[in-house]
Design a protein around this motif. Structure first.
Motif, PDB file in Angstrom:
ATOM      1  N   ASN A  85       0.835  -1.201   0.000  1.00  0.00           N
ATOM      2  CA  ASN A  85       0.000   0.000   0.000  1.00  0.00           C
ATOM      3  C   ASN A  85       0.871   1.253   0.000  1.00  0.00           C
ATOM      4  O   ASN A  85       1.751   1.406   0.856  1.00  0.00           O
TER       5      ASN A  85
ATOM      6  N   GLU B  25       0.209   4.164   0.918  1.00  0.00           N
ATOM      7  CA  GLU B  25       0.040   4.983   2.110  1.00  0.00           C
ATOM      8  C   GLU B  25       0.983   4.543   3.226  1.00  0.00           C
ATOM      9  O   GLU B  25       1.338   5.322   4.099  1.00  0.00           O
ATOM     10  N   ASP B  26       1.392   3.292   3.219  1.00  0.00           N
ATOM     11  CA  ASP B  26       2.259   2.764   4.267  1.00  0.00           C
ATOM     12  C   ASP B  26       3.740   2.799   3.896  1.00  0.00           C
ATOM     13  O   ASP B  26       4.602   2.828   4.771  1.00  0.00           O
TER      14      ASP B  26
ATOM     15  N   GLU C 288       6.629   4.632   1.168  1.00  0.00           N
ATOM     16  CA  GLU C 288       6.962   5.608   0.133  1.00  0.00           C
ATOM     17  C   GLU C 288       8.444   5.494  -0.196  1.00  0.00           C
ATOM     18  O   GLU C 288       9.282   5.413   0.707  1.00  0.00           O
TER      19      GLU C 288
ATOM     20  N   SER D 213       5.404   3.602   7.367  1.00  0.00           N
ATOM     21  CA  SER D 213       4.576   4.147   8.450  1.00  0.00           C
ATOM     22  C   SER D 213       4.652   3.259   9.684  1.00  0.00           C
ATOM     23  O   SER D 213       4.775   2.032   9.597  1.00  0.00           O
TER      24      SER D 213
ATOM     25  N   ASP E 284      -4.398  13.059  10.741  1.00  0.00           N
ATOM     26  CA  ASP E 284      -3.732  12.535   9.541  1.00  0.00           C
ATOM     27  C   ASP E 284      -2.277  12.988   9.474  1.00  0.00           C
ATOM     28  O   ASP E 284      -1.381  12.214   9.102  1.00  0.00           O
TER      29      ASP E 284
ATOM     30  N   ARG F  90       1.211  10.660   9.573  1.00  0.00           N
ATOM     31  CA  ARG F  90       2.292  10.697   8.579  1.00  0.00           C
ATOM     32  C   ARG F  90       3.648  10.922   9.243  1.00  0.00           C
ATOM     33  O   ARG F  90       4.667  10.413   8.780  1.00  0.00           O
TER      34      ARG F  90
END
Length: 281
Positions: A130, A132-133, A135, A148, A246, A250
């Protein structure tokens, strides 16, 4: 000019005595037209004279420039032996600087190629995760893998989850295939203060989480510990505002930073300069 005006006046007097008024008027008009043409010609003549003066000045400037150039050529032709040697050394210095610049550019291009290959390998290994988890990005030639804490750890703890070990295993595979690179594992938190029996503060939490990841890479995936550094950043390097949930999520992350090996980079520069020097001899 005076003679023409005198003749015109004499003619006017003479004609006035022997011609009719109508004829005199016609002659007077013609004389005025001739005078106007004379005035126009005078203006043009003066303009031409001004242009001539300007062109004369330009020619003088050009002649002076040509003379200076000829003198310079003469000076160059009569350079002393010492001056000629100094000039030769200066030209050689410029040539060496050009070679150095080319070598640096070649080294940078080579380093960028290595960086691109590393990023491609990492994305290929963990590309199914994913976004979002995880990068993966490059900033100023440095590769960053940001994971993350939601994926790595349970809330308020520093033990790596089983799901996260799968990700770390994929990262370890890429790292082990590139033995020349070194990297640092950074722990990051949000700005919410923490003080428990397990952690003294956010510094403590960030360091222990980074150390936990390093131990997993070493103990379970056989990554050479000499290539790794564990570091805690606490909440002092946020990537988002801590004012929102949020943003805080992050900021709670662990980042693997691939460290550029400057000795290798300079080695590539020196190697390029040596090859260029041989080619020029």
């Amino acid at each position: 000019m005076k003679k023409i005006m005198l003749l015109s006046a004499s003619a006017a007097i003479l004609l006035s005595s022997c011609v009719s008024n109508k004829k005199y008027a016609e002659l007077e008009a013609k004389q005025k037209e001739t005078q106007d043409q004379l005035n126009t010609a005078t203006v043009k003549l003066n303009a031409c004279l001004e242009d001539k003066d300007e062109m004369t000045e330009r020619i003088k400037v050009l002649n002076n420039t040509n003379a200076a150039l000829l003198n310079n050529v003469g000076d160059l032709a009569t350079l002393s032996k010492k001056e000629a040697e100094n000039l030769e050394r200066s030209l050689e210095s410029i040539k060496e600087k050009d070679l150095a610049i080319k070598s640096m550019r070649d080294a940078i291009n080579k380093k960028d190629s290595v960086t691109l290959a590393l990023v491609t390998s990492l994305k290929g290994a963990i590309g199914n995760m994913n976004d979002e988890d995880i990068e993966i990005n490059v900033e100023k030639g440095v590769v960053y893998v940001s994971i993350s804490d939601k994926l790595l750890f349970d809330s308020g703890r520093y033990n790596v989850t089983n799901k996260a070990k799968e990700v770390l295993g994929k990262v370890a595979t890429v790292i082990k295939n590139k033995p020349d690179i070194e990297f640092m594992v950074e722990g990051h938190t949000d700005d919410k203060s923490i003080s428990t029996s397990m952690f003294q503060d956010n510094w403590d939490l960030s360091v222990k989480r980074a150390t936990s990841v390093v131990r997993i890479l070493q103990d379970e995936f056989d990554v050479d510990p000499k290539r790794m550094t564990a570091a805690g950043r606490s909440y002092y390097m946020p990537v988002a505002s801590n004012e929102t949930a949020d943003g805080r999520a992050r900021n709670r992350r662990t980042r693997i930073v691939v460290l550029p090996k400057l000795d290798q980079f300079y080695g590539m520069i020196e190697e390029g300069m040596e090859q260029a020097s041989k080619a020029s001899n």
